[in-house]
Design a protein around this motif. Structure first.
Motif, PDB file in Angstrom:
ATOM      1  N   VAL A   1       3.924  -9.244  -0.714  1.00 39.70           N
ATOM      2  CA  VAL A   1       3.226  -8.258  -1.541  1.00 39.70           C
ATOM      3  C   VAL A   1       1.774  -8.122  -1.080  1.00 39.70           C
ATOM      4  CG1 VAL A   1       2.366  -7.845  -3.875  1.00 39.70           C
ATOM      5  CG2 VAL A   1       4.717  -8.567  -3.543  1.00 39.70           C
ATOM      6  N   VAL A   2       1.159  -9.254  -0.773  1.00 37.20           N
ATOM      7  CA  VAL A   2      -0.252  -9.223  -0.348  1.00 37.20           C
ATOM      8  C   VAL A   2      -0.381  -8.539   1.014  1.00 37.20           C
ATOM      9  CG1 VAL A   2      -2.287 -10.635   0.123  1.00 37.20           C
ATOM     10  CG2 VAL A   2      -0.701 -11.315  -1.651  1.00 37.20           C
ATOM     11  N   TYR A   3       0.572  -8.823   1.923  1.00 32.72           N
ATOM     12  CA  TYR A   3       0.520  -8.208   3.251  1.00 32.72           C
ATOM     13  C   TYR A   3       0.591  -6.677   3.147  1.00 32.72           C
ATOM     14  CZ  TYR A   3       1.575 -12.819   5.296  1.00 32.72           C
ATOM     15  OH  TYR A   3       1.554 -14.132   5.656  1.00 32.72           O
ATOM     16  N   VAL A   4       1.477  -6.195   2.264  1.00 32.67           N
ATOM     17  CA  VAL A   4       1.627  -4.732   2.136  1.00 32.67           C
ATOM     18  C   VAL A   4       0.270  -4.118   1.808  1.00 32.67           C
ATOM     19  CG1 VAL A   4       2.771  -2.842   0.915  1.00 32.67           C
ATOM     20  CG2 VAL A   4       3.998  -4.977   1.291  1.00 32.67           C
ATOM     21  N   VAL A   5      -0.381  -4.691   0.797  1.00 31.84           N
ATOM     22  CA  VAL A   5      -1.668  -4.128   0.370  1.00 31.84           C
ATOM     23  C   VAL A   5      -2.710  -4.301   1.478  1.00 31.84           C
ATOM     24  CG1 VAL A   5      -3.442  -4.166  -1.414  1.00 31.84           C
ATOM     25  CG2 VAL A   5      -1.103  -4.672  -2.018  1.00 31.84           C
ATOM     26  N   PHE A   6      -2.712  -5.460   2.096  1.00 26.62           N
ATOM     27  CA  PHE A   6      -3.702  -5.761   3.137  1.00 26.62           C
ATOM     28  C   PHE A   6      -3.625  -4.740   4.278  1.00 26.62           C
ATOM     29  CE2 PHE A   6      -4.472  -8.073   7.194  1.00 26.62           C
ATOM     30  CZ  PHE A   6      -5.820  -8.344   7.032  1.00 26.62           C
ATOM     31  N   PHE A   7      -2.416  -4.519   4.788  1.00 30.55           N
ATOM     32  CA  PHE A   7      -2.286  -3.596   5.918  1.00 30.55           C
ATOM     33  C   PHE A   7      -2.476  -2.144   5.479  1.00 30.55           C
ATOM     34  CE2 PHE A   7      -0.103  -7.332   7.725  1.00 30.55           C
ATOM     35  CZ  PHE A   7      -0.909  -7.478   8.835  1.00 30.55           C
ATOM     36  N   ALA A   8      -2.058  -1.846   4.266  1.00 30.30           N
ATOM     37  CA  ALA A   8      -2.285  -0.472   3.774  1.00 30.30           C
ATOM     38  C   ALA A   8      -3.784  -0.216   3.620  1.00 30.30           C
ATOM     39  CB  ALA A   8      -1.557  -0.262   2.457  1.00 30.30           C
ATOM     40  N   ILE A   9      -4.519  -1.223   3.157  1.00 28.21           N
ATOM     41  CA  ILE A   9      -5.980  -1.070   3.062  1.00 28.21           C
ATOM     42  C   ILE A   9      -6.563  -0.877   4.464  1.00 28.21           C
ATOM     43  CG2 ILE A   9      -8.154  -2.233   2.461  1.00 28.21           C
ATOM     44  CD1 ILE A   9      -6.623  -3.687   0.243  1.00 28.21           C
ATOM     45  N   ALA A  10      -6.024  -1.663   5.409  1.00 31.03           N
ATOM     46  CA  ALA A  10      -6.505  -1.515   6.797  1.00 31.03           C
ATOM     47  C   ALA A  10      -6.248  -0.093   7.276  1.00 31.03           C
ATOM     48  CB  ALA A  10      -5.803  -2.526   7.693  1.00 31.03           C
ATOM     49  N   GLY A  11      -5.086   0.450   6.932  1.00 32.97           N
ATOM     50  CA  GLY A  11      -4.760   1.827   7.319  1.00 32.97           C
ATOM     51  C   GLY A  11      -5.709   2.817   6.657  1.00 32.97           C
TER      52      GLY A  11
ATOM     53  N   GLY B   1      -1.337   3.711   4.329  1.00 26.68           N
ATOM     54  CA  GLY B   1      -2.776   3.631   4.072  1.00 26.68           C
ATOM     55  C   GLY B   1      -3.529   4.799   4.680  1.00 26.68           C
ATOM     56  N   VAL B   2      -3.163   5.148   5.916  1.00 29.69           N
ATOM     57  CA  VAL B   2      -3.857   6.269   6.587  1.00 29.69           C
ATOM     58  C   VAL B   2      -3.659   7.552   5.771  1.00 29.69           C
ATOM     59  CG1 VAL B   2      -3.881   7.719   8.645  1.00 29.69           C
ATOM     60  CG2 VAL B   2      -3.674   5.257   8.892  1.00 29.69           C
ATOM     61  N   VAL B   3      -2.403   7.801   5.370  1.00 33.43           N
ATOM     62  CA  VAL B   3      -2.096   9.065   4.663  1.00 33.43           C
ATOM     63  C   VAL B   3      -2.775   9.100   3.291  1.00 33.43           C
ATOM     64  CG1 VAL B   3      -0.225  10.471   3.698  1.00 33.43           C
ATOM     65  CG2 VAL B   3       0.058   9.376   5.920  1.00 33.43           C
ATOM     66  N   ALA B   4      -2.726   7.958   2.574  1.00 32.99           N
ATOM     67  CA  ALA B   4      -3.329   7.941   1.231  1.00 32.99           C
ATOM     68  C   ALA B   4      -4.851   7.831   1.289  1.00 32.99           C
ATOM     69  CB  ALA B   4      -2.767   6.769   0.431  1.00 32.99           C
ATOM     70  N   GLY B   5      -5.346   7.442   2.448  1.00 38.23           N
ATOM     71  CA  GLY B   5      -6.772   7.108   2.571  1.00 38.23           C
ATOM     72  C   GLY B   5      -7.729   8.277   2.496  1.00 38.23           C
ATOM     73  N   PRO B   6      -9.014   7.970   2.650  1.00 42.30           N
ATOM     74  CA  PRO B   6     -10.066   8.967   2.416  1.00 42.30           C
ATOM     75  C   PRO B   6     -10.049  10.155   3.375  1.00 42.30           C
ATOM     76  CG  PRO B   6     -11.003   6.821   3.044  1.00 42.30           C
ATOM     77  CD  PRO B   6      -9.538   6.650   3.002  1.00 42.30           C
ATOM     78  N   TYR B   7      -9.412  10.005   4.551  1.00 44.63           N
ATOM     79  CA  TYR B   7      -9.521  11.070   5.553  1.00 44.63           C
ATOM     80  C   TYR B   7      -8.307  11.987   5.602  1.00 44.63           C
ATOM     81  CZ  TYR B   7     -13.164   7.802   6.756  1.00 44.63           C
ATOM     82  OH  TYR B   7     -14.237   6.961   6.678  1.00 44.63           O
ATOM     83  N   VAL B   8      -7.266  11.657   4.812  1.00 42.75           N
ATOM     84  CA  VAL B   8      -6.108  12.562   4.789  1.00 42.75           C
ATOM     85  C   VAL B   8      -5.953  13.127   3.367  1.00 42.75           C
ATOM     86  CG1 VAL B   8      -3.653  12.834   5.334  1.00 42.75           C
ATOM     87  CG2 VAL B   8      -5.066  11.324   6.719  1.00 42.75           C
ATOM     88  N   LEU B   9      -5.282  12.383   2.468  1.00 43.62           N
ATOM     89  CA  LEU B   9      -5.094  12.931   1.115  1.00 43.62           C
ATOM     90  C   LEU B   9      -6.213  12.542   0.148  1.00 43.62           C
ATOM     91  CD1 LEU B   9      -1.240  12.404   0.600  1.00 43.62           C
ATOM     92  CD2 LEU B   9      -2.438  14.514   1.153  1.00 43.62           C
ATOM     93  N   ASN B  10      -7.001  11.587   0.535  1.00 42.10           N
ATOM     94  CA  ASN B  10      -8.114  11.094  -0.293  1.00 42.10           C
ATOM     95  C   ASN B  10      -7.653  10.630  -1.680  1.00 42.10           C
ATOM     96  OD1 ASN B  10     -10.769  10.391  -0.739  1.00 42.10           O
ATOM     97  ND2 ASN B  10     -11.337  12.390  -1.556  1.00 42.10           N
ATOM     98  N   LEU B  11      -6.444  10.078  -1.750  1.00 42.71           N
ATOM     99  CA  LEU B  11      -5.998   9.478  -3.017  1.00 42.71           C
ATOM    100  C   LEU B  11      -6.757   8.171  -3.234  1.00 42.71           C
ATOM    101  CD1 LEU B  11      -2.142  10.039  -2.665  1.00 42.71           C
ATOM    102  CD2 LEU B  11      -3.754  11.372  -4.011  1.00 42.71           C
ATOM    103  N   VAL B  12      -7.128   7.552  -2.134  1.00 43.69           N
ATOM    104  CA  VAL B  12      -7.924   6.326  -2.184  1.00 43.69           C
ATOM    105  C   VAL B  12      -9.216   6.619  -1.428  1.00 43.69           C
ATOM    106  CG1 VAL B  12      -7.950   3.880  -1.603  1.00 43.69           C
ATOM    107  CG2 VAL B  12      -5.784   4.990  -2.104  1.00 43.69           C
ATOM    108  N   ASP B  13     -10.338   6.654  -2.143  1.00 50.96           N
ATOM    109  CA  ASP B  13     -11.566   7.061  -1.465  1.00 50.96           C
ATOM    110  C   ASP B  13     -12.265   5.895  -0.753  1.00 50.96           C
ATOM    111  OD1 ASP B  13     -12.887   5.645  -3.414  1.00 50.96           O
ATOM    112  OD2 ASP B  13     -13.233   7.388  -4.675  1.00 50.96           O
TER     113      ASP B  13
END
Lengths: 457, 409
Positions: free
Chosen positions: A324-334, A78-90
């Motif tokens: 499956v839900v946990y993966v998304v939940f924690f990735a969103i948290a990241g 989540g951190v890597v894909a998130g808005p502050y690194v690769l911004n794949l997820v804004d």
């Protein structure tokens, strides 16, 4: 060639393929975001969920040889894909994924409640009582003192407060510091399938601390308000509302638990859809009634486990849906972790996180000694108390709302400290479970073990 | 209606749908095309009771896209297989040929009708309209043959052949959809590409992601990790394609096809995914029904009649070709081709995909014609299929439950 070496080589090959595919999927997403810069609202959220699911799953696989919990993989993805690194997820997409959090928290609370065995809790009630007391009162005060000690390092708005107000803020910080993360605990337990005294103790402690913290924060807010805001007067009015909410949550949770137990006994089919209805529908009702969703679902799970013989069945259903839900939940948290903020605040946040960790450790040793715990529990009971997550962020936001003058820097510091605890806590807990010998050695069902049912043409 | 209520309603439908795939007793329940759920959606939709308003439908678009993509993924995973058996090359050829003949005939008939009536603002709109209706009307639903076979306890070479054809005619309509969607690329795209490349990109994304996912499931993943990979790749493919305004149906179909083809666990994947089809299908059909707007064009009835008539003729020709090449089909009579008249999930999915991608006259017309064709197919297809199987001597009359008992299922 030894079998072990072959296995390692095969493992390395698989990991290399997983890494390459992860990069390829990321590259596809990166290309698409650049090819069509305009974001397509809800649909992009779907893409983000898909990528976080894949990235979290693959990264957790890649980190497994290092002994790290899957949850760390999800967070890092989540951190890597998130808005502050690769911004794949804004940022906007991260915010729009809140319904997933609602569903995940419902499943986590249900699972947490259903893991709590009344008999095991009765046996460990002394340990739990001492731990709750020591961590909640002396723990809170000592963390507050440590906050006072780092005053010169704090953001300007906080360190320029008059002493009375500053002490009030320190108490608020202490209250935030004693919150734990049921989700992280459940996330690690779902992966390790651990069983034993440490598991039971940590679950019982983390789940009950939710109620303790909510009450304590309400009390402290009432006490602190006149210190920070001279215009306000001392009031514990909010406790009355809180009492009503807690009572309502327990009552509703009990009813819900009985309903689930009856459903499992009579129908016992399509639990996926039932869990979705509970996660989305019941959460909406609870939100409307302003009841505590975490407590309601936890009580429901507890009732299923202890007032019926459907507990194991229920847990299996949640586990099969939950991963499956946990993966998304924690990735969103990241993805939601404010990396630039951590970059700015890391020295003081790290000191605060370390102080909290030390105080938690010392408190656990003292409570273990008072409760005459087993050496293993004395040594490791602190490990599950480090993780922090959503609850503290919610409370920080509440503080920011109550005290607009000091709110933003206070909340920023809390977010930075929580980020550290969020990353470190699950690793420590998994190490402890491994060392305590409570991690399950039983292999989880693999995909290739499925026996396809005869399918009609 | 509150969005949460709508979501709950859809979940309840999904719950009911899951029971429809559960036991043998309920397999023949409902209509093979599921058109009754489309009717239910139409009733609740903004054009009748307005319980589900237009704004709410718009807010549910991501859910619809995911449902459509997942359905296409299951179809792709199942493509070329009838149950656990591979479809024979002859059936594959017949299925593909049938889709070309039917889709071509319908598109041609619609093209001349709309040109004659001057429907469509531009030639591009007319191509989209004719092509979209052709694509939506070219398939035979896989559920129809199974439905009749289950109810009539039919076994034999004709039942097997028809079943295989129904499992092998989805490829071309979905390629056609990819081509048609590419006719209007998104203006937001920052990388200019020639028009002809977009369909290839659509198929390529599906195959590449599917190939990658096959590599992932090749290793000893745990069951829940496999689900995470399946959901992850499908959502990623759907979202990425939707952002490029390409066909999510096509990409998901090719994703499923690639996974079935490249993975050594194709059988296990089909076994995992098959039970999810019905629970996803019913809410999707209801939402499709809610999108139906009979007021979108004054010529809807004419266009629908032209399309259905052309489809009928095309199926008769296919039947005639079958009868010419197969003694078993010959025994079933000259009307055997009408046994393939049932259309359903995929047709309505294509219609709905058009309605979402080309809102207005083009999309609405394709959806209405797809639904009408499915409804008409209900009257002709199952009846003709039963008669054909009886004429071919493949129905075990002794095993058919009495009418009263059957009605109870």
């Amino acid at each position: 060639m030894s079998g072990g070496a072959a296995a390692v080589r095969k493992g390395l090959g698989h990991h290399a393929v997983h890494l390459l595919l992860l990069v390829a999927f990321g590259a596809l997403l990166f290309y698409v975001t650049r090819a069509v810069p305009e974001v397509n609202g809800g649909l992009w959220m779907i893409t983000a969920i898909g990528f976080l699911l894949l990235a979290g799953t693959l990264l957790s696989e890649l980190l497994m040889p290092l002994g790290l919990p899957s949850l760390t993989g999800y967070l890092v993805a989540g951190v890597v894909a998130g808005p502050y690194v690769l911004n794949l997820v804004d940022v906007q997409t991260v915010k729009s994924m809140s319904p997933i959090n609602t569903l995940a928290l419902a499943l986590i609370a249900l699972a947490g409640g259903a893991e709590l065995d009344l008999n095991a809790l009765r046996k460990g009630v002394r340990s739990l009582a001492w731990a709750t007391l020591i961590q909640s009162l002396p723990g809170l005060l000592l963390v507050s003192v440590s906050f006072v000690a780092v005053r010169p390092m704090l953001p300007l708005v906080l360190r320029e407060l008059p002493w009375g107000a500053f002490l009030g803020v320190s108490l608020l910080w202490g209250a935030l510091a004693i919150t734990r993360s049921p989700s992280a605990t459940l996330g690690v337990l779902a992966q390790t399938r651990a069983h034993g005294p440490l598991t039971t103790f940590t679950l019982g402690f983390v789940m009950s601390s939710d109620i303790v913290v909510v009450v304590l924060v309400a009390v402290i807010l009432g006490v602190v308000k006149p210190l920070v805001d001279p215009a306000a007067s001392f009031s514990l009015e909010s406790l009355k509302t809180l009492g009503h909410d807690l009572f309502g949550s327990v009552a509703l949770g009990t009813t819900l638990g009985l309903f689930i137990a009856a459903y499992l006994r009579i129908v016992n089919r399509q639990m996926l859809v039932v869990l979705l209805v509970l996660g989305f529908g019941v959460s909406t009702v609870l939100d409307y009634l302003q009841f505590d969703a975490l407590l309601t679902f936890m009580v429901a799970g507890f009732i299923v486990r202890n007032l019926s013989n459907q507990g194991q069945k229920f847990l299996q259903h949640i586990e099969s849906t939950g991963t499956v839900v946990y993966v998304v939940f924690f990735a969103i948290a990241g993805a939601g972790l404010d990396v630039p903020l951590i970059r700015v605040m890391w020295p003081v946040a790290l000191i605060m996180a370390a102080a909290r960790g030390l105080i938690t450790y010392a408190g656990a040793r003292v409570s273990g000694w008072l409760a005459k715990d087993s050496p293993m529990l004395k040594r490791w009971s602190w490990s599950g108390m480090i993780s922090q997550a959503g609850l503290v962020l919610g409370l920080a936001a509440m503080v920011a709302r109550e005290f607009p003058g000091i709110g933003p820097p206070f909340a920023s510091l809390a977010i930075a400290a929580v980020a550290i605890n969020q990353l470190v806590g699950p690793i420590l807990f998994k190490v402890a479970l491994d060392r305590a010998g409570e991690t399950s050695r039983v292999e989880q069902p693999s995909f290739s073990s499925i026996r396809p049912p005869a399918m009609p043409g | 209606m509150n969005p949460v209520l709508l979501l709950m309603g859809l979940l309840v439908l999904s719950y009911l749908g899951s029971f429809l795939v559960g036991g043998r007793t309920s397999r023949g329940a409902g209509l093979p095309s599921g058109v009754e759920y489309v009717a239910l959606g139409f009733l609740f939709g903004p054009h009748v009771l307005d319980l589900v308003g237009g704004d709410m439908l718009a807010s549910f678009e991501p859910v619809v896209q995911v449902a459509l993509g997942w359905l296409a993924f299951t179809v792709g995973l199942d493509f070329g297989y009838a149950g656990e058996k591979r479809v024979r090359p002859g059936s594959l050829l017949l299925g593909t040929l049938g889709a070309v003949v039917t889709g071509g005939a319908v598109a041609t008939a619609v093209w001349f009708t709309i040109r004659h009536l001057h429907i469509g603002a531009s030639t591009r709109d007319q191509i989209l309209l004719a092509g979209g209706i052709g694509a939506a009307c070219s398939e035979t639903t896989r559920h129809a043959v199974r439905w009749v076979v289950e109810r009539q306890n039919a076994r034999g070479p004709l039942a097997e052949r028809l079943n295989e054809i129904a499992h092998a005619d989805d490829l071309l309509p979905l390629i056609a959809v990819a081509v048609l969607f590419a006719l209007e690329p998104t203006p937001a795209v920052a990388v200019p590409l020639p028009l002809r490349d977009w369909p290839a990109i659509t198929v390529g994304i599906g195959l590449l992601i599917g190939g990658g996912a096959s590599l992932l499931v090749r290793s000893e993943l745990k069951l829940d990790e496999t689900w995470a990979v399946l959901f992850g790749v499908t959502l990623l493919a759907i979202g990425a394609t939707a952002r490029l305004s390409l066909s999510t149906l096509t990409v998901s179909f090719f994703l499923g096809m690639a996974m079935a083809a490249f993975s050594q666990h194709g059988r296990e994947l089909r076994a995992m995914v098959a039970p999810t089809e019905r629970p996803v299908l019913l809410p999707a059909l209801v939402l499709a029904g809610a999108h139906i707007d009979f007021q979108s064009s004054p010529y809807l009835a004419v266009v629908a009649t032209a399309a259905i008539a052309a489809r009928l003729v095309a199926k008769l020709v296919i039947g005639w070709l079958m009868a010419a090449g197969s003694p078993t089909a010959r025994k079933a009579g000259a009307l055997v081709g009408l046994a393939l008249m049932s259309s359903g999930a995929l047709a309505i999915s294509i219609g709905l995909a058009f309605a979402l991608r080309f809102p207005g006259q083009v999309g609405d017309t394709v959806l209405v014609v797809a639904a009408t064709s499915a409804l008409f197919g209900e009257f002709v297809g199952p009846y003709r299929l039963r008669r054909s199987l009886e004429d071919a001597g493949e129905v075990d009359r002794a095993a058919i439950p009495p009418a009263g008992a059957q009605g109870a299922t």
